[in-house]
Design an enzyme around this catalytic site. Structure first.
Site, PDB file in Angstrom:
ATOM      1  N   ASP A 534      47.375  24.315  39.350  1.00  0.00           N
ATOM      2  CA  ASP A 534      48.060  23.275  39.082  1.00  0.00           C
ATOM      3  C   ASP A 534      49.260  22.945  38.692  1.00  0.00           C
ATOM      4  OD1 ASP A 534      47.991  23.193  36.083  1.00  0.00           O
ATOM      5  OD2 ASP A 534      45.926  23.216  36.425  1.00  0.00           O
ATOM      6  N   ASP A 548      40.141  34.243  44.982  1.00  0.00           N
ATOM      7  CA  ASP A 548      39.682  35.591  44.842  1.00  0.00           C
ATOM      8  C   ASP A 548      39.505  35.982  46.278  1.00  0.00           C
ATOM      9  OD1 ASP A 548      39.752  36.214  42.295  1.00  0.00           O
ATOM     10  OD2 ASP A 548      37.848  35.777  41.904  1.00  0.00           O
ATOM     11  N   GLU A 614      48.642  52.805  59.121  1.00  0.00           N
ATOM     12  CA  GLU A 614      48.519  51.463  58.139  1.00  0.00           C
ATOM     13  C   GLU A 614      49.518  51.681  56.994  1.00  0.00           C
ATOM     14  OE1 GLU A 614      44.273  49.745  59.008  1.00  0.00           O
ATOM     15  OE2 GLU A 614      44.433  50.921  57.294  1.00  0.00           O
TER      16      GLU A 614
HETATM   17  C1  GLA Z   1      38.883  37.275  38.131  1.00  0.00           C
HETATM   18  C2  GLA Z   1      40.201  37.385  39.095  1.00  0.00           C
HETATM   19  C3  GLA Z   1      40.213  38.572  39.743  1.00  0.00           C
HETATM   20  C4  GLA Z   1      40.204  39.705  38.864  1.00  0.00           C
HETATM   21  C5  GLA Z   1      38.809  39.493  37.794  1.00  0.00           C
HETATM   22  C6  GLA Z   1      38.606  40.957  37.016  1.00  0.00           C
HETATM   23  O1  GLA Z   1      37.999  37.066  39.098  1.00  0.00           O
HETATM   24  O2  GLA Z   1      40.316  36.404  39.842  1.00  0.00           O
HETATM   25  O3  GLA Z   1      41.321  38.745  40.504  1.00  0.00           O
HETATM   26  O4  GLA Z   1      41.022  39.891  37.982  1.00  0.00           O
HETATM   27  O5  GLA Z   1      38.716  38.223  37.559  1.00  0.00           O
HETATM   28  O6  GLA Z   1      37.537  40.608  36.227  1.00  0.00           O
END
Ligand code: GLA
Length: 728
Positions: A534, A548, A614
């Site tokens: 935000d 994530d 890669e």
């Molecule tokens: C969250 C974050 C991840 C990682 C985990 C670690 O989910 O978004 O990127 O840092 O915690 O526990």
């Protein structure tokens, strides 16, 4: 001067380059909202308000015998409650006798140079060259000693108007403030759509558009966080509005906790939009002399579609919300060990990842969760911010120095606001966690939340952070928060109606002290990815881990939704392994790179496990990162083809309109495919541009009207970067 007051201090005009916001304090001292839209002359538009004797819409005392004057029908700046406006209200008071009426009337105004601060909370600040202007309107409650000051900030060039509310109790008896929203926009005429950004963990900020009708549309969070599930930013727009056409109004709340934004038509087809702190479990006690400040809302208007509206938000947030060294300074390309190792690492493993990364041109290693306390999985250890040297095989200082010796910066993960029950901190201070006495708390990721409203908790956390960061060479901190709040009770405040907000103020206080203590550290916000993405967080952390979910194809939608308000420089975006850990999908290394480049770029995988080919691509991608950095981070952003079609595309154009970069990702493939034809935007119609796709040279006019047809079919998930360079 952006603020003009005429008609004996009763008619207020807030002008920006392209918009005007107008208010009028009428003869009964009701502060009417008369206009917000394209820039107009300073003429009183209150005559557009049509008054009628409306059945079952009563009349305030000042109306006398005039049955055509009803608060239930008038467009207002501060709709109060319990006194005859039956629509959504902005402020609710409970007086000592138990009554719950709030009725505010205009009292006076002042104009202040510069923009205003909101005590304890982030807000837009003045630039070195450009300053905002502030109008403060004072209102008084008709039957108590409560006053309100409405703050309007004007950023003229950026087409931005901000608003907040300060409530003060000047009476002897205490008052409970049961709701205090930050702004209200009333539209007397027209139909509107409301665009909101709902989602979930790992699928944040989808785009939903619905017609505003008589059933209330609401975007909100009661999770104690702005949340994955809904974002505190909404757009009200004409039903026919597109990227390039139509009236659009943005409302963006500078707050990271519970919020509400709602839109609804009333009985007379007028539309009311309100936004602010969610009144859920909210009740603030104001004793004599005490005040409450609501968070700031950033309003912006575009007369020509969503692209312009987004650009106005990108600019204002980038220039007047984001702070610190990394507002302008180039962010390092990072590699984060989370998806490479999860909790399963030691110092050697990290060093191997770092060595390979350094060779390929990566500039920083970020050590994620698991380096502290007893933390072999996510069930324990939060709160114990002491280095686990046994696991690292060295001190953090030695590890940091080793990374620095490789020519890389070093970053570290923290989750300061949380506590595991299985931690020394919890065993010593069980009352530091938010939980209700006599009730088993709800656990989420098996953790509890620290009561951030407590000074002792914040002091402990700052001390732990300071000790660790002063002892080891650390250049970056990832500040995570991995659950939402419930079981609301503070052992210090008890008064549950204040805890959500005091908790948030505590988080801001800690972040402010942290930033002041470590001004050179690059802070990346995070909440299970984008659960606290935000405008307020941007004040502390120039970049935020966007999701994530690192799947390149899902990221197209997540980054698309994010782009409506937030600048690309704010979007943490990484290349991860295939098959993707969240979706199992396989996309090429090239495509993953192209998608991640449109953000604060990095990697999140073990480079020792990727092929030579890669690894060569990593070098190429880092070259592209440097080549296009300014264009991507500072340029104008255009959504070209939204996700959901055959392909998704977006474009950056620099402010001189000499360079453009288009990213195109094929999201589905068909046999016997029809050609891909993409629009091109933002070029100078009268200049000539060479396109990298086929080296052809055409005028900006031709590119923008004719577009580009790809001569070769693309495979599923294949992607392209295409540039246009002005040729003189
Ligand atoms: C969250 C974050 C991840 C990682 C985990 C670690 O989910 O978004 O990127 O840092 O915690 O526990």
């Amino acid at each position: 001067m952006a603020i003009h007051v005429t008609q004996n201090g009763r008619l207020f005009h807030l002008h920006t380059a392209d918009s005007t916001y107008q208010m009028y304090a009428d003869e009964k001292d009701v502060l009417l909202h008369t206009y917000y839209g394209k820039r107009i002359e300073e003429e009183n538009l209150s005559d557009l308000i049509y008054r009628a004797d409306v059945g079952f819409s009563g009349n305030p005392p000042e109306a006398g015998g005039d049955r055509r004057y009803s608060l239930d029908c008038l467009p207002q700046e501060l709709p109060s409650s319990g006194v005859g406006d039956f629509r959504s209200d902005c402020i609710r008071l409970r007086h000592q006798d138990g009554s719950a009426a709030a009725d505010f009337r205009y009292e006076g105004y002042e104009i202040l140079p510069g923009s205003y601060r909101v005590p304890g909370m982030p807000a837009l600040y003045d630039g070195e060259e450009e300053q905002g202007e502030t109008l403060v309107i004072s209102m008084r409650e008709t039957a108590s000693a409560v006053t309100v000051r409405l703050f309007y900030g004007v950023f003229e060039k950026e087409n931005v108007i901000t608003r907040t509310v300060r409530v003060e109790n000047h009476g002897k008896s205490e008052v409970l403030l049961e709701e205090c929203l930050s702004c209200c926009l009333d539209f007397q005429f027209g139909d509107y759509d409301l665009i909101t950004f709902p989602g979930r963990h790992a699928m944040e900020r989808n785009v939903e558009r619905a017609r505003v009708g008589h059933a209330r549309l609401e975007a909100s969070s009661i999770r104690g966080a702005s949340s994955h599930q809904c974002n505190p930013a909404v757009i009200l727009c004409a039903p026919e509005a597109t990227e390039d056409f139509g009236d659009c109004y943005g409302l963006c709340l500078v707050y990271s906790g519970n919020f509400v934004a709602s839109a609804q038509k009333d009985q007379r087809e007028q539309t009311r939009v309100v936004m602010g702190i969610n009144p859920f479990q909210f009740s603030f006690r104001l004793e004599e002399g005490e005040a409450f400040d609501a968070p700031q809302v950033i309003l912006s208007y575009s007369d020509s579609g969503l692209t312009k509206l987004s650009r106005q938000y990108h600019r204002i947030l980038q220039e007047h919300m984001c702070r610190g060294k990394y507002r302008k300074e180039k962010r390092p390309v990072l590699i984060n060990n989370w998806e490479a190792t999860y909790f399963n690492f030691d110092g050697d493993k990290l060093a191997k990842i770092a060595e390979k990364a350094a060779k390929l041109g990566i500039e920083m290693l970020v050590l994620d969760d698991g380096w502290f306390g007893k933390r072999e999985d996510d069930n324990s250890g939060l709160g114990d911010w002491f280095v686990n040297e046994k696991k690292l095989g060295s001190s953090l200082k030695e590890l940091g120095e080793k990374i620095h010796a490789m020519g890389m910066k070093f970053g570290l993960w923290f989750e300061p606001e949380m506590i595991s029950e299985d931690s020394d901190l919890y065993r010593a201070h069980p009352d530091w966690a938010l939980r209700i006495p006599g009730r088993e708390p709800n656990r989420s990721r098996n953790q509890l939340v620290l009561d951030m409203s407590r000074q002792d908790v914040r002091d402990y956390l700052l001390k732990r952070l300071t000790d660790i960061l002063s002892d080891a060479p650390i250049d970056y901190v990832k500040w995570d928060v991995n659950r939402n709040l419930c079981d609301i009770y503070s052992h210090v405040h008890g008064r549950s109606g204040e805890v959500y907000h005091r908790h948030m103020l505590g988080v801001y206080d800690l972040l402010e002290r942290f930033c002041a203590r470590f001004p050179d550290i690059l802070l990346e916000g995070c909440s299970g990815g984008g659960g606290r993405f935000d405008a307020a967080m941007l004040y502390y952390s120039p970049q935020i881990w966007c999701s994530d979910n690192t799947d390149a194809i899902n990221r197209l939608s997540i980054q698309y939704g994010t782009s409506f308000f937030y600048p690309v420089s704010m979007v943490g975006s990484h290349v991860s392994a295939a098959p993707n850990h969240q979706t199992g999908r396989v996309t090429s290394f090239m495509t993953r790179g192209h998608v991640a480049l449109s953000g604060s770029f990095g990697y999140e995988l073990d480079l020792n496990k990727v092929s030579e080919e890669e690894q060569a691509l990593v070098k190429e991608q880092i070259g592209q990162f440097h080549q296009y950095y300014d264009l991507i981070h500072e340029g104008d952003y255009y959504r070209i083809s939204p996700p959901g079609g055959r392909f998704c595309a977006w474009e950056f154009v620099d402010r001189q309109r000499a360079h453009a970069l288009l990213t195109l990702v094929m999201t589905s493939a068909e046999g016997n495919p029809v050609p891909v034809h993409t629009t091109v935007k933002g070029l100078d119609a009268n200049r000539q541009y060479r396109c990298s796709y086929d080296n052809s040279i055409k005028s900006g006019k031709s590119w923008m009207n004719g577009g580009l047809t790809l001569g070769k079919a693309l495979k599923e998930y294949e992607s392209l970067l295409i540039t246009w360079e002005a040729v003189e």
